[in-house]
Design a protein around this motif. Structure first.
Motif, short mmCIF file in Angstrom:
data_model
loop_
_atom_site.label_atom_id
_atom_site.label_comp_id
_atom_site.label_asym_id
_atom_site.label_seq_id
_atom_site.Cartn_x
_atom_site.Cartn_y
_atom_site.Cartn_z
N GLU A 192 -41.20 98.35 -54.65
CA GLU A 192 -40.35 97.24 -54.22
C GLU A 192 -39.21 97.75 -53.33
O GLU A 192 -38.89 97.14 -52.31
N ASP A 193 -38.60 98.86 -53.70
CA ASP A 193 -37.54 99.45 -52.88
C ASP A 193 -38.07 99.79 -51.48
O ASP A 193 -37.42 99.56 -50.46
N MET A 194 -39.25 100.39 -51.45
CA MET A 194 -39.83 100.80 -50.17
C MET A 194 -40.13 99.61 -49.27
O MET A 194 -39.83 99.62 -48.08
N VAL A 195 -40.73 98.58 -49.84
CA VAL A 195 -41.16 97.44 -49.04
C VAL A 195 -39.98 96.56 -48.61
O VAL A 195 -39.87 96.16 -47.45
N LEU A 196 -39.08 96.28 -49.55
CA LEU A 196 -38.00 95.34 -49.26
C LEU A 196 -36.75 95.99 -48.69
O LEU A 196 -36.04 95.38 -47.89
N ARG A 197 -36.48 97.24 -49.11
CA ARG A 197 -35.21 97.87 -48.72
C ARG A 197 -35.38 99.14 -47.89
O ARG A 197 -34.41 99.73 -47.44
N GLN A 198 -36.63 99.59 -47.72
CA GLN A 198 -36.92 100.77 -46.91
C GLN A 198 -36.18 102.01 -47.40
O GLN A 198 -35.69 102.83 -46.61
N THR A 199 -36.07 102.14 -48.72
CA THR A 199 -35.45 103.32 -49.32
C THR A 199 -36.28 103.76 -50.52
O THR A 199 -37.10 103.01 -51.05
N VAL A 200 -36.01 104.99 -50.96
CA VAL A 200 -36.63 105.51 -52.17
C VAL A 200 -35.62 106.42 -52.87
O VAL A 200 -34.80 107.07 -52.20
N ALA A 201 -35.68 106.45 -54.19
CA ALA A 201 -34.81 107.35 -54.95
C ALA A 201 -35.50 108.71 -55.06
O ALA A 201 -36.60 108.81 -55.61
N ALA A 202 -34.85 109.75 -54.52
CA ALA A 202 -35.40 111.10 -54.61
C ALA A 202 -35.25 111.63 -56.03
O ALA A 202 -34.53 111.07 -56.87
N ALA A 203 -35.92 112.75 -56.30
CA ALA A 203 -35.92 113.33 -57.64
C ALA A 203 -34.52 113.71 -58.10
O ALA A 203 -34.22 113.70 -59.30
N ASP A 204 -33.62 114.02 -57.14
CA ASP A 204 -32.25 114.40 -57.50
C ASP A 204 -31.31 113.21 -57.56
O ASP A 204 -30.10 113.36 -57.73
N GLY A 205 -31.86 112.00 -57.40
CA GLY A 205 -31.05 110.78 -57.49
C GLY A 205 -30.55 110.24 -56.17
O GLY A 205 -30.04 109.12 -56.11
N GLN A 206 -30.66 111.02 -55.10
CA GLN A 206 -30.21 110.54 -53.79
C GLN A 206 -31.11 109.42 -53.28
O GLN A 206 -32.29 109.39 -53.57
N ARG A 207 -30.51 108.50 -52.52
CA ARG A 207 -31.28 107.46 -51.87
C ARG A 207 -31.71 107.96 -50.50
O ARG A 207 -30.89 108.44 -49.72
N VAL A 208 -32.99 107.85 -50.21
CA VAL A 208 -33.56 108.36 -48.96
C VAL A 208 -34.18 107.19 -48.19
O VAL A 208 -34.93 106.39 -48.76
N ALA A 209 -33.87 107.10 -46.91
CA ALA A 209 -34.47 106.06 -46.07
C ALA A 209 -35.95 106.40 -45.84
O ALA A 209 -36.30 107.55 -45.57
N VAL A 210 -36.81 105.40 -45.97
CA VAL A 210 -38.23 105.60 -45.74
C VAL A 210 -38.83 104.34 -45.13
O VAL A 210 -38.62 103.24 -45.63
N ARG A 211 -39.54 104.51 -44.03
CA ARG A 211 -40.20 103.39 -43.37
C ARG A 211 -41.61 103.28 -43.96
O ARG A 211 -42.38 104.23 -43.93
N ALA A 212 -41.94 102.11 -44.47
CA ALA A 212 -43.25 101.92 -45.09
C ALA A 212 -44.05 100.87 -44.34
O ALA A 212 -43.79 99.67 -44.47
N ASP A 213 -44.99 101.32 -43.50
CA ASP A 213 -45.94 100.40 -42.88
C ASP A 213 -47.14 100.19 -43.80
O ASP A 213 -47.81 99.16 -43.74
N THR A 214 -47.42 101.20 -44.63
CA THR A 214 -48.54 101.14 -45.56
C THR A 214 -48.16 101.89 -46.82
O THR A 214 -47.47 102.91 -46.77
N LEU A 215 -48.61 101.38 -47.96
CA LEU A 215 -48.39 102.03 -49.25
C LEU A 215 -49.71 102.59 -49.75
O LEU A 215 -50.74 101.92 -49.69
N CYS A 216 -49.68 103.83 -50.25
CA CYS A 216 -50.88 104.47 -50.76
C CYS A 216 -50.99 104.32 -52.27
O CYS A 216 -50.02 104.48 -52.99
N LEU A 217 -52.20 104.02 -52.70
CA LEU A 217 -52.54 104.03 -54.13
C LEU A 217 -53.58 105.13 -54.33
O LEU A 217 -54.66 105.06 -53.74
#
Length: 245
Positions: A192-217
């Motif tokens: 949800e973060d990736m799709v709606l907010r274009q961010t992800v929480a890194a393992a160390d807790g930092q918020r990282v910007a990420v552009r998601a055109d496609t999500l992998c399963l």
């Protein structure tokens, strides 16, 4: 809003038919890390029956380690290997009445191309020379995406609902703590973060910007099918359309 959902299939992990009912794009193993000619054909037919976009999932020649061992090959060897795998899958797709739509490297080849400009450029030029209409799929923010754009290829930046991220936007290496998210709630929240907010929480807790055109399963995970169903329902509830574009 829309998003593509892709799955790595044809890897002998089972459940491909059910998974392909839930995604919009399929990355089919080309025989070097998994699969064979018969498996490729069966998977192509499953995808065509469901109207799922078909892509090639080439790798290093490394069946023993499922394509997850880093290799340092001469660039001409890397180029030839990519063309060999693209041609094999493409022949099957065309013979069955379909069209190859995209290319997504697998495993170590994917991760090395995301950070190694020379390898990224080699793969990008090989894809362009083979078929410049193919879309290249790679790690969001990685070298492979930049190289493919430089060659005039259409690109999709990929994000992972079930993988851990590092602060630089790269994936936590397989086999390291935090490489895979096992909790459904955590995976759904990350997606949800990736799709709606274009961010992800890194393992160390930092918020990282990420552009998601496609999500992998990942089709090889024990949770893959269950999580695919949950994610599809969550996206629909959010008003996000799942389609290949």
């Amino acid at each position: 809003m829309n998003i593509d959902l892709n799955a790595d299939v044809g890897e002998g992990c089972g459940g491909d038919a059910e998974l392909l009912d839930l995604v919009s794009s399929a990355n089919i193993a080309c025989g070097w890390h998994a699969g064979d000619a018969d498996t490729m054909r069966k998977t192509v037919l499953l995808a065509l029956e469901r109207g799922v976009a078909i892509g090639a999932h080439p790798s290093f020649p490394d069946r023993e380690h499922f394509g997850r061992r880093e290799m340092r090959l001469p660039m001409e060897t890397a180029r030839a290997g990519l063309l060999y795998q693209l041609g094999a899958l493409d022949a099957i797709v065309r013979a069955e009445g379909g069209a190859l739509r995209h290319v997504k490297p697998h495993g170590a080849l994917y991760n090395q191309a995301a950070r190694d400009p020379e390898l990224a450029e080699t793969l990008a030029r090989a894809i362009r020379d083979y078929n410049p209409a193919l879309r290249a799929v790679g790690l969001a923010g990685g070298c492979f995406i930049d190289a493919c754009r430089a060659e005039g290829l259409d690109t999709w930046q990929e994000a992972f609902a079930d993988r851990g991220y590092r602060a630089d936007g790269s994936l936590v290496p397989r086999g390291s703590p935090g490489d895979l998210l096992a909790d459904d709630a955590a995976m759904l929240a990350q997606a949800e973060d990736m799709v709606l907010r274009q961010t992800v929480a890194a393992a160390d807790g930092q918020r990282v910007a990420v552009r998601a055109d496609t999500l992998c399963l990942h089709g090889d995970g024990a949770h893959a099918l269950r999580f695919a169903r949950l994610l599809r329902r969550r996206l629909e509830a959010l008003g996000v359309e799942v389609r290949a574009g």
